[in-house]
Design an enzyme around this catalytic site. Structure first.
Site, PDB file in Angstrom:
ATOM      1  N   GLU A 161       3.007   3.022  -3.669  1.00  0.00           N
ATOM      2  CA  GLU A 161       2.858   4.453  -3.962  1.00  0.00           C
ATOM      3  C   GLU A 161       3.928   5.035  -4.899  1.00  0.00           C
ATOM      4  O   GLU A 161       4.569   6.040  -4.593  1.00  0.00           O
ATOM      5  CB  GLU A 161       2.839   5.238  -2.628  1.00  0.00           C
ATOM      6  CG  GLU A 161       1.719   4.785  -1.710  1.00  0.00           C
ATOM      7  CD  GLU A 161       1.749   5.418  -0.321  1.00  0.00           C
ATOM      8  OE1 GLU A 161       2.649   6.229  -0.041  1.00  0.00           O
ATOM      9  OE2 GLU A 161       0.857   5.098   0.474  1.00  0.00           O
ATOM     10  N   GLU A 276      -6.416  -1.206   2.363  1.00  0.00           N
ATOM     11  CA  GLU A 276      -6.246  -0.405   3.582  1.00  0.00           C
ATOM     12  C   GLU A 276      -7.516   0.400   3.818  1.00  0.00           C
ATOM     13  O   GLU A 276      -7.511   1.623   3.748  1.00  0.00           O
ATOM     14  CB  GLU A 276      -5.018   0.524   3.443  1.00  0.00           C
ATOM     15  CG  GLU A 276      -3.750  -0.218   3.093  1.00  0.00           C
ATOM     16  CD  GLU A 276      -2.509   0.672   3.009  1.00  0.00           C
ATOM     17  OE1 GLU A 276      -2.506   1.791   3.536  1.00  0.00           O
ATOM     18  OE2 GLU A 276      -1.522   0.219   2.396  1.00  0.00           O
TER      19      GLU A 276
HETATM   20  C1  GLA Z   1      -0.051   4.047   3.588  1.00  0.00           C
HETATM   21  C2  GLA Z   1       0.815   2.825   3.748  1.00  0.00           C
HETATM   22  C3  GLA Z   1       0.473   2.068   4.984  1.00  0.00           C
HETATM   23  C4  GLA Z   1       0.251   2.974   6.163  1.00  0.00           C
HETATM   24  C5  GLA Z   1      -0.795   3.972   5.820  1.00  0.00           C
HETATM   25  C6  GLA Z   1      -1.086   4.871   6.972  1.00  0.00           C
HETATM   26  O1  GLA Z   1      -1.264   3.780   3.075  1.00  0.00           O
HETATM   27  O2  GLA Z   1       0.741   1.938   2.671  1.00  0.00           O
HETATM   28  O3  GLA Z   1       1.500   1.180   5.285  1.00  0.00           O
HETATM   29  O4  GLA Z   1       1.440   3.608   6.521  1.00  0.00           O
HETATM   30  O5  GLA Z   1      -0.293   4.742   4.760  1.00  0.00           O
HETATM   31  O6  GLA Z   1      -1.034   4.249   8.189  1.00  0.00           O
END
Ligand code: GLA
Length: 386
Positions: A161, A276
């Protein structure tokens, strides 16, 4: 009927039901098999699960998935809470379990502004946090963590990020949403990402290295992330893949946006990973589409419409959304290397608590009893049409 006999009959009926359920579980196709020729199918394991406190989740994961990511235990704050203190116990167990079960093992995540302890961003001897201090710190953190699992963790999310929705590198102190700073950038400068990749490569020359982010379908981010990847490659810095977080909703991103993003990133010559994935069925409290863990919103009962169970028509809508998304993934199967769900089952999902606290969400393919949902069948059907 005699009481003992009633108990016996009830016991047999229960045994029959369990046997039936187990038989169904044995017969049904698994996610990893259904997509064997397309991409790995991963899940994220929580620390409770890794520590053996929820064996059913590990059994289900061993059966259904071919890749694992740790939800938290390899983040800086958890694995390296103090300058001279590491807690490798959960991560050691995570890696050992992955090896025993033949998983592709992901490390998540090395350099991020969140879940990083304050000491990591502090200057020395009352001086401001400067480039030299920051570089020494990331080098030793990455060296220790990546080095410990050298040859055992297959791929690392090196930087998480780093780019904002306007396509700019984040910078400045962390702060809560929407002040999403990046002290690593503030101290080191634009090359902090490159430095992190170089340190990770030096610590394990065989590990794959990835950049991971959210909102990556935003046009400004497509441009900026493509530039980042191309820039690293031009300089000869190893980058193997792009992690596309998939903390999505029922109506965002649009299917065309997912398709377009995969087409654009597919031109970069790196592996693409949906890292994710979870699809919230709850009403979003605002128009944000990010996954910023510091964002918080208030909710009322209307924002938590399914506290007991997800009605059948909503299950069906979720199934259709998942099927549509997986059809696009299959279309891009040549570029996509892995699709990882953020959690094993609904009960574990962070989306029950974010961005509104204490809601009941249903974002994954398995329910709170570890049973496959209609969305599971819909996803399998995409891979193996009947
Ligand atoms: C982000 C992070 C993850 C996790 C998610 C929420 O996407 O990359 O590691 O913390 O948020 O759980």
């Amino acid at each position: 009927m005699h009481r003992a006999r009633i108990l016996l009959v009830a016991w047999c009926a229960l045994g029959g039901a369990i046997a039936e359920r187990n038989a169904a579980a044995v017969e049904r196709p698994t996610l990893k098999d259904a997509f064997r020729d397309d991409f790995l199918i991963g899940t994220a394991l929580g620390t409770r699960q890794i520590m053996g406190q929820e064996p059913a989740a590990l059994d289900l994961s061993a059966r259904e998935f071919s890749a694992i990511t740790p939800e938290n235990c390899l983040k800086w704050a958890l694995v390296h809470p103090e300058p001279d203190e590491f807690d490798f116990e959960p991560a050691d167990k995570y890696v050992a379990w992955g090896e025993e079960n033949g998983m592709f093992i992901v490390g998540h995540t090395l350099i991020w502004h969140n879940q990083t302890p304050a000491w990591a961003f502090a200057g020395v001897d009352g001086k401001p946090f400067d480039r030299e201090t920051a570089l020494v710190r990331i080098k030793s953190h990455i060296g220790a963590v990546v080095g410990r699992y050298k040859g055992r963790i297959d791929g690392w999310d090196v930087v998480n990020e780093a780019i904002d929705d306007e396509g700019k590198l984040r910078t400045g102190p962390v702060g809560a949403w929407p002040r999403r700073g990046e002290p690593w950038h503030a101290a080191i400068g634009d090359d902090y990402i490159e430095q992190a990749f170089r340190f990770a490569h030096a610590a394990d020359p065989d590990a794959e290295l990835y950049y991971n982010d959210f909102n990556e379908w935003y046009p400004a981010k497509i441009k900026a992330i493509s530039k980042l990847v191309t820039g690293l490659k031009t300089k000869g810095v190893r980058i193997d893949g792009l992690g596309l977080q998939g903390h999505w909703g029922m109506d965002y991103p649009e299917l065309a946006e997912i398709d377009h993003m995969l087409t654009e990133y597919g031109k970069l010559g790196v592996k693409l990973m949906i890292t994710e994935l979870d699809v919230s069925v709850l009403p979003p409290p605002d128009r944000s589409t990010d996954a910023d863990i510091t964002r918080r919103a208030r909710g009322d009962a209307a924002g938590n419409p399914y506290p007991n169970e997800l009605p059948a028509d909503k299950q069906q809508e979720l199934a259709e959304r998942y099927a549509a998304i997986f059809k696009i993934f299959l279309k891009h199967r040549d570029e996509i290397d892995r699709v990882t769900f953020w959690g094993v089952h609904d009960g574990q999902s962070w989306r029950n608590g974010w961005p509104v606290g204490s809601r009941v969400d249903y974002p994954l393919l398995f329910d709170r009893q570890y049973q496959p949902k209609p969305a599971f069948d819909a996803v399998i059907e995409v891979a193996e049409p009947q």
